[in-house]
Design an enzyme around this catalytic site. Structure first.
Site, PDB file in Angstrom:
ATOM      1  N   ARG A  85       0.841  -1.202   0.000  1.00  0.00           N
ATOM      2  CA  ARG A  85       0.000   0.000   0.000  1.00  0.00           C
ATOM      3  C   ARG A  85       0.875   1.251   0.000  1.00  0.00           C
ATOM      4  NH1 ARG A  85      -5.232   0.955  -1.029  1.00  0.00           N
ATOM      5  NH2 ARG A  85      -5.854  -0.809   0.315  1.00  0.00           N
ATOM      6  N   ARG A 108       1.162  -6.649  -9.707  1.00  0.00           N
ATOM      7  CA  ARG A 108       1.648  -5.998  -8.486  1.00  0.00           C
ATOM      8  C   ARG A 108       1.924  -7.015  -7.384  1.00  0.00           C
ATOM      9  NH1 ARG A 108      -3.463  -3.419  -5.297  1.00  0.00           N
ATOM     10  NH2 ARG A 108      -4.954  -5.107  -5.640  1.00  0.00           N
ATOM     11  N   HIS A 184      -0.957   3.597  -9.997  1.00  0.00           N
ATOM     12  CA  HIS A 184      -1.765   4.059  -8.867  1.00  0.00           C
ATOM     13  C   HIS A 184      -0.884   4.875  -7.906  1.00  0.00           C
ATOM     14  CE1 HIS A 184      -4.428   4.129  -5.461  1.00  0.00           C
ATOM     15  NE2 HIS A 184      -5.247   3.178  -5.906  1.00  0.00           N
ATOM     16  N   ASP A 229     -13.819   9.139  -5.118  1.00  0.00           N
ATOM     17  CA  ASP A 229     -13.286   8.073  -5.957  1.00  0.00           C
ATOM     18  C   ASP A 229     -13.935   8.188  -7.331  1.00  0.00           C
ATOM     19  OD1 ASP A 229     -12.139   5.830  -7.020  1.00  0.00           O
ATOM     20  OD2 ASP A 229     -12.979   4.411  -5.572  1.00  0.00           O
ATOM     21  N   GLU A 285      -4.292   8.966 -10.719  1.00  0.00           N
ATOM     22  CA  GLU A 285      -3.836   7.749 -11.381  1.00  0.00           C
ATOM     23  C   GLU A 285      -4.027   7.805 -12.904  1.00  0.00           C
ATOM     24  OE1 GLU A 285      -6.001   4.525  -9.542  1.00  0.00           O
ATOM     25  OE2 GLU A 285      -6.279   5.725  -7.728  1.00  0.00           O
TER      26      GLU A 285
END
Length: 323
Positions: A85, A108, A184, A229, A285
């Site tokens: 994270r 990832r 991201h 978001d 992003e």
């Protein structure tokens, strides 16, 4: 006297040789948290970035003053297969939950390798110190996504301290495939309530808190006072994060990624995010989601993400380093 002069000359030559060796040393490979391997790249002025081979993930980007420009969660978990994270996670071959794969794909959560002999990379962004990474689809990957690929990623420091990520994805299969894609980045900010994101006015976006319902943003810029978001569609190639408290602007330039996500969870509980962490970052992003990328066998796709930090008071033209 002559011997003394010779010793001084030899000492100066030794210092010069060491300096040249240090300058041209491409990177340092070392152990990071929990013994995970990471690469540290520095330039002569002390600017640097770090990237973990797990996830091919940049976890640090510092300027010449040693100031951290990316954000890492205070509760980040460096234990595979959990994603890390913070920093700049790599999203492929699926953005979020837009398809049948695990959210944000699987690269990832894979161990990348250093690409010792990458093919030539032609870019108008002048780069200095850099590292090339590579990930090839494995048998395990093919069981969940039946398409062979080669993903190359160059991470580079520009001569002005800017950071450039250049992904290149090749279809090494015998049939076409399509994918969605993104980075991201978690950008470090003074306080989420003291920033604004510019460059997305009058654009359509999908509100990811409302089942991706489509809206149009009529505001001049985005500010934050609650969770946000949004997936913005067909966005400009340059976006700006203005940090009023620090009096700086993060300039995000992108190529090959038509869309952009702006995200901050505010006080929504995220298991691997500290309670107050949301105050210190914003995610802007670069992504390609609305129109998936289609690759024919043998075809390569390339994108660019170029990030720089400039004083907020500079003119629009001088805000973007031409390095």
């Amino acid at each position: 006297m002559g011997n003394k002069i010779n010793l001084i000359f030899l000492w100066a030559m030794l210092v010069a040789v060491v300096a040249m060796a240090t300058e041209h040393r491409p990177f340092e490979r070392t152990k990071g948290i929990n013994g995970l391997e990471k690469i540290i790249v520095r330039d002569r002025r002390g600017r640097s970035f770090e990237v973990y081979l797990y996830g091919g993930q940049v976890t640090s980007w510092k300027n010449e003053k040693g100031e951290e420009l990316l954000f890492m969660s205070t509760k980040a978990i460096f234990e595979p297969p959990t994603p890390i994270r913070g920093g700049i996670p790599v999203l492929f071959p699926q953005y979020s939950n837009t398809g049948p794969l695990p959210s944000h794909g699987f690269v990832r959560q894979r161990f990348w390798e250093i690409d010792a002999n990458p093919p030539p990379l032609h870019s108008h962004h002048s780069s200095g110190a850099h590292v090339d990474l590579i990930l090839k689809s494995s048998e395990a990957d093919l069981k969940i996504w039946p398409h062979k690929f080669v993903y190359r990623l160059r991470v580079a420091l520009g001569h002005g301290g800017d950071l450039t990520l250049t992904p290149r994805i090749t279809n090494s299969d015998v049939k076409p495939f399509n994918f969605t894609f993104g980075f991201h980045p978690y950008f470090s900010v003074s306080d989420i309530s003291q920033i604004q994101v510019e460059g997305l006015q009058n654009l359509d976006y999908l509100d990811q808190q409302k089942n991706r319902t489509r809206f149009t943003d009529h505001g001049k810029f985005i500010t934050f006072d609650s969770q946000l978001d949004r997936l913005y569609l067909r966005t400009p190639n340059t976006l700006r994060i203005v940090d009023h408290k620090k009096k700086k602007t993060i300039v995000v330039r992108k190529e090959g990624q038509a869309d952009a996500v702006v995200w901050n969870p505010w006080d929504k509980k995220v298991s691997d995010l500290g309670v107050e962490d949301y105050r210190r970052f914003v995610a802007v992003e670069p992504v390609a989601v609305e129109k998936p990328i289609i690759l024919k066998p043998g075809q390569e796709w390339k994108a660019i993400v170029h990030v720089s930090v400039v004083p907020s008071g500079c003119s629009r033209k001088s805000c973007i380093p031409h390095t």
